[in-house]
Structures are given as C-alpha cells and as structure tokens.
Design an enzyme around this catalytic site. Structure first.
Site, PDB file in Angstrom:
ATOM      1  N   SER A 225       0.844  -1.203   0.000  1.00 52.63           N
ATOM      2  CA  SER A 225       0.000   0.000   0.000  1.00 52.63           C
ATOM      3  C   SER A 225       0.875   1.247   0.000  1.00 52.63           C
ATOM      4  O   SER A 225       0.638   2.201  -0.758  1.00 52.63           O
ATOM      5  CB  SER A 225      -0.919   0.019   1.229  1.00 52.63           C
ATOM      6  OG  SER A 225      -1.846  -1.041   1.185  1.00 52.63           O
TER       7      SER A 225
ATOM      8  N   VAL B 279      -5.435  -0.732  -2.330  1.00 54.28           N
ATOM      9  CA  VAL B 279      -4.533   0.073  -1.502  1.00 54.28           C
ATOM     10  C   VAL B 279      -5.259   0.413  -0.207  1.00 54.28           C
ATOM     11  O   VAL B 279      -6.295   1.076  -0.220  1.00 54.28           O
ATOM     12  CB  VAL B 279      -4.114   1.366  -2.244  1.00 54.28           C
ATOM     13  CG1 VAL B 279      -3.199   2.208  -1.375  1.00 54.28           C
ATOM     14  CG2 VAL B 279      -3.434   1.018  -3.560  1.00 54.28           C
ATOM     15  N   LYS B 280      -4.722  -0.068   0.910  1.00 55.74           N
ATOM     16  CA  LYS B 280      -5.410   0.147   2.190  1.00 55.74           C
ATOM     17  C   LYS B 280      -4.947   1.487   2.751  1.00 55.74           C
ATOM     18  O   LYS B 280      -4.072   1.559   3.610  1.00 55.74           O
ATOM     19  CB  LYS B 280      -5.104  -1.012   3.137  1.00 55.74           C
ATOM     20  CG  LYS B 280      -6.098  -1.144   4.267  1.00 55.74           C
ATOM     21  CD  LYS B 280      -6.013  -2.505   4.900  1.00 55.74           C
ATOM     22  CE  LYS B 280      -6.732  -2.593   6.223  1.00 55.74           C
ATOM     23  NZ  LYS B 280      -8.164  -2.315   6.156  1.00 55.74           N
ATOM     24  N   SER B 281      -5.526   2.535   2.209  1.00 56.00           N
ATOM     25  CA  SER B 281      -5.099   3.887   2.572  1.00 56.00           C
ATOM     26  C   SER B 281      -5.993   4.438   3.680  1.00 56.00           C
ATOM     27  O   SER B 281      -6.992   3.835   4.054  1.00 56.00           O
ATOM     28  CB  SER B 281      -5.184   4.799   1.348  1.00 56.00           C
ATOM     29  OG  SER B 281      -6.519   5.216   1.153  1.00 56.00           O
TER      30      SER B 281
ATOM     31  N   TYR C  22     -11.121   6.380   3.857  1.00 53.53           N
ATOM     32  CA  TYR C  22     -12.154   5.356   4.034  1.00 53.53           C
ATOM     33  C   TYR C  22     -13.550   5.942   3.932  1.00 53.53           C
ATOM     34  O   TYR C  22     -14.506   5.372   4.443  1.00 53.53           O
ATOM     35  CB  TYR C  22     -11.943   4.642   5.396  1.00 53.53           C
ATOM     36  CG  TYR C  22     -11.390   3.250   5.169  1.00 53.53           C
ATOM     37  CD1 TYR C  22     -10.188   3.081   4.480  1.00 53.53           C
ATOM     38  CD2 TYR C  22     -12.077   2.120   5.594  1.00 53.53           C
ATOM     39  CE1 TYR C  22      -9.698   1.817   4.227  1.00 53.53           C
ATOM     40  CE2 TYR C  22     -11.589   0.849   5.348  1.00 53.53           C
ATOM     41  CZ  TYR C  22     -10.395   0.710   4.661  1.00 53.53           C
ATOM     42  OH  TYR C  22      -9.907  -0.548   4.400  1.00 53.53           O
TER      43      TYR C  22
END
Ligand code: PMP
Length: 292
Positions: A59, A153-155, A158
């Site tokens: 990410s 992509v765990k940004s 949210y």
C-alpha cells in the site's frame, strides 16, 4: 489487568490511546495520506502478521513511500504492544502516514513518515450475530474505479466505507454491500463477502474492486484444504439475492454469517458458513477466544 487501548507514536508509548496525538500538519490528518493495517492477536501472538506487513508495504509503495522499519522491527514493536496491553487477545492498528509537512497536497514537503501502533480490545459485532447473522443492504455509493486509487490500496481514505456504514445503520441494517460502477459486487465496508450456491463457495475477485483481504485468503485456503470448492468469480446483485448462504470475512469481524441481503432472507448460518467458522476457529492459536 487489560487496558482499553494503548498507543505508540514515533517511539513514544502512551498508556491511553485516546490522549496520544500527531501533529495537525501531518498529511495523514490533512489529506488521508497514509496507509494502515488492522491485525488481530490471539493468545499473545499477532495473527497472519507477515501477510499484513506485506500488504502494508505494498500500500505504501503504491503511494510512493516506504515503511521506515523492517519486518523484524515491526514484529518486535507488535510484541511489545501486546505485552504492554496486558491481554492475550485483541487488535492492533498499525498506521504509517506521509508525515508532517507544509499545507498543500504535494507530499514533497514531508520529511519522514509518522508511525503509529494502537493495541485495543475489539468486538465488532455482538456475539449473537455470529449465530443469527447480519443484515446487509446494498449501498447507493460505489467503490472507486480501479483507474482511480484502487481499493486494494489500504489507505487512510475510508470515506466511501464510512458513508456506506452510516447508510446501512440508517436503513436498519448492520452492513452495506458496495458495488463498482459496472454493478459488480466488490465487498462490504470493511469485510470481504462470500456467497454459497449449490455447494459452491464464491467470492468477488479483487479486480472487481475488493481489498485483497487477509482473512479472505486465509478462509479460501482453509476451505480448499477441506475439500470445498471456492471460486473467485464476478458477482452481480442477483447472485447475492439468490445465494443459499453468504458470509463476511475480515480481521475485525472474523467470519460472520449474513442473515439477509436487501431484505431477502438467507440460511444463517448455513452449513458451509458454519464450516468456514469452524475451520477459522481451529486455525487460531490455542486458547484464543473467538467471538460467538
Ligand atoms: N475490505 C475492506 C474495505 C477492509 O477495510 C477490510 C479490512 N477490515 C477487509 C475487506 C477485510 O480484510 P482483512 O481480512 O485483511 O482484514
């Protein structure tokens, strides 16, 4: 005695996560410019840590920065957090932001990433929902297209999930199903989704716009090792509405049956959901307490 939550911010431990803080000029706060992982620990050990660290690095690289610590250092930090937290079962939240910089979206003014680790107790759903299942509604919002920032992509951005979760609650449901712009089912707000039809288990492919969930991958492996067929297959709403059973997977949620989708009732927990729950529980370190 277990504490509610503790935090480590750039080298400093805080006994109460609620009072730990970062600079107001941190681009994680100003622009959601950062990445994170949610990691369970059971019986004092982080669960599937390597996979989480790998995804964290991926990410960050997608956002053009590197996590400023080795896997060994991060594993040691997690171990210390668990020890300080004082309870063998809980949840770690590891964040790496772009760091402090000047106002302006360009990250070039940020000198080094900010690292944060929180250890907390977590129970996402009341225990009875692991038996009765959650009600899911289809959100009016759509997951970002893969040609914007892909959902893999765990940004720290949210907001689609935040709004969809609020929408679900406002509509009397526990969770929201998110589709992509083509109408393909992606996932729920913080969980992957699985459907079962005629004994075949399927889950939407990551390419539809789902996070490549660590629990998703783990459960696929457990089911296949148990001789159960699992397909990664594009799904649209009629697939959800006509499923025999369905369930969610996620680090926080673990394996949760779905009781209804858009008001259409499903078997909850159906036999394959039950099997997934059992296999998941058996895969945890001994003495771990599972929700439900
Ligand atoms: N989708 C989204 C959007 C998530 O944030 C998460 C993590 N909570 C998941 C799926 C599940 O992924 P994992 O099993 O790695 O926790």
């Amino acid at each position: 005695m277990a504490r509610r939550s503790i935090a480590w911010v750039d080298g400093v431990w805080h006994e109460d996560a609620a009072t730990a803080s970062v600079s107001v000029l941190d681009h994680g706060l100003l622009y959601g410019d950062g990445v994170f992982e949610g990691i369970r620990f059971y019986a004092g050990a982080p669960f599937l840590l390597h996979a989480h660290l790998r995804r964290l690095r991926d990410s960050a690289r997608c956002l053009r920065f590197e996590v400023p610590a080795s896997d060994e250092e991060l594993a040691e930090l997690c171990a210390e957090a668990i020890e300080r937290f004082g309870d063998g079962d809980g949840y770690l939240r590891l964040l790496v932001t772009r760091g402090r910089g000047q106002l302006g979206v360009s990250p070039h003014t940020c000198e080094r990433p900010t690292m944060i680790l929180i250890a907390a107790a977590l129970q996402l759903y009341p225990a009875e929902l692991y038996e009765s299942g959650v009600d899911v509604v289809t959100s009016a919002l759509r997951r970002a297209a893969p040609d914007s920032l892909p959902p893999q992509v765990k940004s720290l951005n949210y907001l689609t999930s935040v709004l969809a979760a609020a929408e679900a609650r406002a509509r009397g449901a526990h969770e929201a199903l998110l589709l992509n712009a083509a109408g393909e089912i992606c996932e729920c707000t913080a969980d992957n989704v699985f459907f079962v039809r005629d004994g075949l288990v399927s889950t939407p492919p990551v390419a539809s716009g789902a996070l490549d969930g660590i629990t998703r991958g783990h459960v696929i492996g457990l089911l296949r090792a148990d001789g159960i067929e699992v397909a990664e297959r594009v799904a649209v709403l009629p697939d959800a509405w006509t499923a025999d059973e369905a369930f969610l997977t996620g680090t926080g949620a673990e394996v949760v049956p779905i009781a209804s989708i858009d008001g259409r009732a499903l078997a909850a927990p159906g036999p394959l959901t039950r099997r997934a729950q059992q296999l998941f529980a058996q895969s945890l370190p001994a003495a771990a307490a599972l929700n439900g």
